[in-house]
Design a protein around this motif. Structure first.
Motif, PDB file in Angstrom:
ATOM      1  N   GLU A 124      -4.803   0.599  -7.854  1.00 46.15           N
ATOM      2  CA  GLU A 124      -4.542   0.483  -6.415  1.00 46.15           C
ATOM      3  C   GLU A 124      -3.885   1.736  -5.864  1.00 46.15           C
ATOM      4  O   GLU A 124      -3.970   2.002  -4.653  1.00 46.15           O
ATOM      5  N   SER A 125      -3.245   2.513  -6.747  1.00 44.02           N
ATOM      6  CA  SER A 125      -2.617   3.750  -6.279  1.00 44.02           C
ATOM      7  C   SER A 125      -3.663   4.780  -5.863  1.00 44.02           C
ATOM      8  O   SER A 125      -3.437   5.556  -4.932  1.00 44.02           O
TER       9      SER A 125
ATOM     10  N   ALA B 227      -4.851   3.736  -2.414  1.00 41.43           N
ATOM     11  CA  ALA B 227      -3.842   4.028  -1.395  1.00 41.43           C
ATOM     12  C   ALA B 227      -3.777   5.528  -1.099  1.00 41.43           C
ATOM     13  O   ALA B 227      -3.646   5.937   0.065  1.00 41.43           O
TER      14      ALA B 227
ATOM     15  N   GLN C  46       0.826  -1.201   0.000  1.00 36.00           N
ATOM     16  CA  GLN C  46       0.000   0.000   0.000  1.00 36.00           C
ATOM     17  C   GLN C  46       0.866   1.260   0.000  1.00 36.00           C
ATOM     18  O   GLN C  46       0.546   2.243  -0.692  1.00 36.00           O
ATOM     19  N   GLU C  47       1.968   1.229   0.763  1.00 33.57           N
ATOM     20  CA  GLU C  47       2.880   2.363   0.765  1.00 33.57           C
ATOM     21  C   GLU C  47       3.493   2.582  -0.618  1.00 33.57           C
ATOM     22  O   GLU C  47       3.638   3.712  -1.084  1.00 33.57           O
TER      23      GLU C  47
END
Length: 560
Positions: free
Chosen positions: A458-459, A462, A383-384
């Motif tokens: 997914e970015s 996040a 996630q980071e």
């Protein structure tokens, strides 16, 4: 009878007694004085680096270092194409002050310390060191940044990495071009005059010297429009590979000195006469049968060098934030030491509002920059990594664009002094635009944000999760976050042309959401409230100094 002129004696008055001028801002510890940076370092698991950062702060705040910074930017690099006997040497001569500065910067690991000693907070300590040096002398930060950024790309080719990475990790700086050096600094050269940011339009050709392929020698021929820091020991370049080893735009490592000690063909055609970044030489170069080694897979040059670009984009954010810190520090220092109309400038309400607003911008930039640096550490989870992919581009767009106007407004606080080269803000004003141009100007970055959202959804999740950590703290921010979610959803349904037209405003909204969220979570309430009202509220202004009524200007400025 009149008195002869020869018998009259002058009776001078003391017209040049100097008073009501600020003292020189020297022999200060730039780290100790930077509350925002110190808090961010501690917050992001990097307190173990405090002692060295304090040493750096004392060094860069010294009168001698600041004098060297002035010299490096006024006695600028000179191209020496030939020696006195007519031999082609293609060397750039720098003032010794430049070598002293970059030597100190490398000795303190502002280039590759995070790779040499990976642990939680390593990128944070490296970022803080880089910012402290770049705050005072930004030009040398270019080769320092490229040497830092080259490591992930080199590691894609283990045999090349085994030879060159240990040299890049060295904390010894040697300006000489010679074989057998145990250290190296790196440059990069991608753009060509016909393509610019469109590197796939490059025409430089790479012919295999043997069978070709990854790790093999090639001969490069072509012209590079921008090659920064041409006295670096090696460069990553892009060229069109040909032959059985694979074809297409590929990445190559180009050394200036070959293993047998002879000089590679690296013809420096001219040095660029740049607006700023004066201490750092940037050049056009001609390659003609120049030896280089393929790094990564053939035809995958952009994919290989993008690892380097990702790191240098982060450094553009760090450099812009460092410039904002210098600008605020100089403006506040001047305003606290000069009086007008019966009070110090800093205590005049109009000036207080301007200084506080400049401080808000600087705090938001620094807080964001160090948060991004922490996301680049090796312990980052998926996630980071998804967050940093999007947030780095978003921040690069916004913070780098805010830099030039911020520098100008800070310069104006010094009045006529600020407009002279005797004070550092004239240099800073010329310097700030380079961070917005280098590694992708505004449109390139905004389109990259769109690309990331499309290819790596997914970015978005996040990024949303990060900014949502501040939900519930401020109604104006909550409304902005709601509107941003709606905008991102709508953007995904638009055709490509409409999405491009809305890219800039969307990226701006994302950047402000991130900055406001971070300030709500980590800065005093007075800072967060004023920033949100001034940047997101209904009465926000285009100019610095128009802060909302009731803002706690004293608390904001006390941190700067």
């Amino acid at each position: 009878m009149t008195q002869s002129a020869s018998s009259v004696r002058p009776q001078p008055h003391l017209t040049h007694e100097v008073f009501n001028q600020s003292a020189a801002r020297v022999d200060v510890n730039e780290y100790d004085l930077d509350t925002v940076l110190r808090e961010a370092v501690a917050r992001h698991d990097a307190g173990w680096g405090d002692a060295e950062l304090r040493d750096i702060g004392a060094l860069v705040g010294s009168a001698s270092f600041k004098h060297d910074a002035h010299l490096a930017n006024t006695v600028t690099p000179t191209l020496r194409t030939f020696d006195r006997w007519g031999n082609r040497i293609d060397e750039v001569e720098y003032h010794p002050a430049y070598h002293r500065i970059i030597s100190a910067s490398i000795a303190h690991g502002s280039h590759t310390r995070c790779w040499a000693d990976p642990q939680p907070g390593s990128h944070v300590v490296r970022a803080a060191a880089f910012m402290l040096f770049g705050q005072i002398e930004p030009g040398h930060a270019c080769p320092v940044s490229m040497t830092h950024a080259v490591i992930p790309s080199l590691e894609l080719q283990p045999d090349v990495a085994a030879q060159w990475v240990p040299k890049a990790l060295s904390r010894i700086y040697s300006p000489d071009l010679s074989a057998g050096k145990g250290s190296a600094i790196f440059g990069m050269s991608m753009t060509e005059k016909q393509g610019g940011s469109d590197v796939r339009a490059n025409t430089t050709v790479a012919i295999p010297a043997g069978s070709g392929g990854p790790g093999a020698d090639y001969l490069l021929t072509g012209h590079k429009w921008f090659c920064s820091a041409p006295m670096s020991d090696a460069f990553l370049v892009l060229a069109q590979a040909q032959g059985a080893g694979g074809e297409g735009l590929s990445c190559f490592l180009l050394p200036r000195i070959l293993p047998d000690g002879t000089r590679n063909v690296f013809r420096i055609q001219r040095l660029k006469d740049k607006l700023g970044n004066k201490s750092n030489a940037s050049s056009e170069i001609e390659l003609d049968g120049t030896v280089a080694i393929m790094v990564g897979e053939p035809g995958r040059g952009v994919r290989t060098i993008i690892e380097m670009v990702a790191q240098t984009r982060l450094d553009c954010v760090l450099g812009s934030a460092a410039g904002m810190r210098q600008a605020v520090a100089e403006a506040v220092w001047h305003a606290r030491h000069r009086s007008a109309f019966g009070a110090t400038l800093a205590d005049q309400p109009a000036m207080t509002a301007v200084l506080a607003d400049l401080a808000l911008e600087s705090e938001a930039a620094t807080t964001t920059a160090i948060r991004l640096a922490r996301a680049h550490d090796e312990d980052a989870d998926p996630q980071e990594r998804a967050f940093r992919r999007l947030a780095t581009a978003v921040s690069k767009y916004w913070i780098c664009k805010r830099g030039p106007h911020h520098a100008y407004e800070s310069l104006e606080c010094l009045g006529g002094n600020g407009y002279t080269e005797d004070f550092p803000l004239a240099m800073r004003y010329r310097e700030q635009p380079v961070m917005a141009v280098w590694e992708g100007s505004g449109n390139v970055i905004a389109l990259d944000v769109l690309r990331a959202m499309t290819r790596e959804p997914e970015s978005i999740a996040a990024f949303d999760a990060e900014v949502a950590l501040a939900r519930g703290a401020d109604r104006t921010l909550d409304t902005h976050l709601d509107n941003l979610r709606d905008r991102l959803g709508e953007l995904s349904r638009l055709d490509a042309a409409d999405a491009q037209r809305r890219a800039r405003s969307t990226v701006e909204a994302m950047a402000l959401a991130l900055q406001a969220s971070l300030l709500v979570r980590h800065s005093p309430t007075a800072v967060a409230d004023a920033f949100i009202a001034a940047r997101l509220g209904p009465d926000r202004s285009f100019e610095y100094g128009a802060l909302p009524a009731g803002a706690d200007l004293g608390t904001i400025l006390e941190r700067h």
